[in-house]
Design an enzyme around this catalytic site. Sequence first.
Site, PDB file in Angstrom:
ATOM      1  N   LYS A  77      -3.822  -4.781  -3.316  1.00  0.00           N
ATOM      2  CA  LYS A  77      -2.932  -3.710  -3.783  1.00  0.00           C
ATOM      3  C   LYS A  77      -2.006  -4.269  -4.856  1.00  0.00           C
ATOM      4  CE  LYS A  77       0.272  -0.169  -1.956  1.00  0.00           C
ATOM      5  NZ  LYS A  77       0.952   0.349  -0.742  1.00  0.00           N
ATOM      6  N   SER A 158       0.236   5.431   0.085  1.00  0.00           N
ATOM      7  CA  SER A 158       0.245   4.966  -1.271  1.00  0.00           C
ATOM      8  C   SER A 158      -0.875   3.998  -1.619  1.00  0.00           C
ATOM      9  CB  SER A 158       1.578   4.275  -1.571  1.00  0.00           C
ATOM     10  OG  SER A 158       1.728   3.123  -0.754  1.00  0.00           O
ATOM     11  N   SER A 182       1.311   4.277   4.641  1.00  0.00           N
ATOM     12  CA  SER A 182       0.482   4.020   3.453  1.00  0.00           C
ATOM     13  C   SER A 182      -0.750   3.163   3.651  1.00  0.00           C
ATOM     14  CB  SER A 182       1.318   3.386   2.352  1.00  0.00           C
ATOM     15  OG  SER A 182       2.058   4.379   1.709  1.00  0.00           O
TER      16      SER A 182
END
Length: 492
Positions: A77, A158, A182
């Site tokens: 990420k 997210s 998330s």
Amino acid sequence: MLTDLTIAQAQTGLRAKQFTAEELTEAHLRGIGTLNPRLNAFLTVTAEQAREQAKAADAAIAKGDIRPLTGIPLAIKDLFCTKGVRTTAASMILSPFVPPYESTVTANLLRDGAVFVGKTNLDEFAMGSSNMSSAFGPVENPWKRRQDQNAVLVPGGSSGGSAAAVSARLAMGATGTDTGGSIRQPASFCGLVGVKPSYGRCSRWGVVAFASSLDHPGPFARTVQDSAILLRSMASHDPKDSTSADRSVPDYEAACKRGVKGLRIGVPREYRVDGMPAEIEALWEQGVQWLRDAGAEIVDVSLPHTKYGLATYYIVAPAEASSNLARYDGVRFGQRQDGGDLTEMYSNTRAAGFGAEVRRRIMIGTYVLSAGYYDAYYLRAQKVRALILRDFHEAFQKVDALITPTTPSAAFAQGEKMDDPVQMYLNDLFTVGANLAGVPATSVPAGLDSNGLPLGLQIIGKPFDEETVFAVSAEIERAAGFTALPQIRAGA
Ligand code: GLN
């Protein structure tokens, strides 16, 4: 297809020299080359670095020096700082930022031999549930509605890029962060296993901060066993993070085989909310039955302050975010917009650098922390947070783990829920509690909705008892026998 292997299978294949780490990496890079222009899951592809790491992995295997993730292609990420590799948090304000250091979690993965294929897209500064707030454009969910193949669905957020990448077989696993859901929500939307460990289990050092008391790094994978392998590598005590827990990291993979016989599993009655789709309710019932059939005792429990979870989260998270994001001032990091004086330079930089959702959170955060409103909002939210924590503590006097749905809906389409931020915040209904309390929680793919889209069940455990959470998650996985595949994937 090499890209269809699980991490556990790839470890075996690499050891048995059925294929090389270079071949495994090339297969994933080919998939990225073909599918990323459409999915937008990766913001940066680190092909050259990945090839070097794969070559080093093959050399290590030849010498018999095999570590837990030697040669395994992973996606990271773009909130984890990676030394010498651009790290943007999907924000304009950090778009030119190249960290001179490696986050502890990614350093742990590299120590264990992993290959990093790239940095994945996310909601800007991890604020969102759809990946629509990225400054670099949305991510497409690799899954399609059976009845409406043209609809472009969101992967959740997210950590949407990580979830899409693992789901579409562009990486074997990925890192995510979970502040209010998330990891678990995108895992549920993309048919993956997502793990948010206990607060303090994985170091936050080198992870771009959103809400420090709620941020939890954790893994995405396609099986519970793979997620256990990843978490064991990611977790460590880190003196550089003062909230990192000084505890040894157990063998989570072994815990997956424990079974659930004799465990007491709680079903929190307050999670039975009005308006929940019948098929999610039915899947939850089914999950309870699977555990009962496997020998668990099912117990009705109460988490009475559940209804205040979202309101509490949406005060605490923006408050901490407004403080954490004060550092983006055009002086120390990233982009600057000039102005007539210092104050004007600050406001020009921040106005140009932050997107709408981030600006909204900063405004809410500074408001609830301001002198006149601190007691009414922030202080009260902290008190309610303590009550929510107490609810979990009391429930865990009676049970070993809890089972709930992960999300109140399956993946929705790009554009849906976009006009009303509160609609978007409702995605986090079932997930925020575990962040406020710091307890471990997973999402496990358990079935499909009537449109053929994946739905997850959430398993929540006692602080630092990830092992029981893995045992229950593995039982759900066994019983569900989830074999459906996303329509968009490497090699399909
Ligand atoms: N959807 C939640 C939010 O927008 C959670 C995000 C997260 O966990 N990073 O804040």
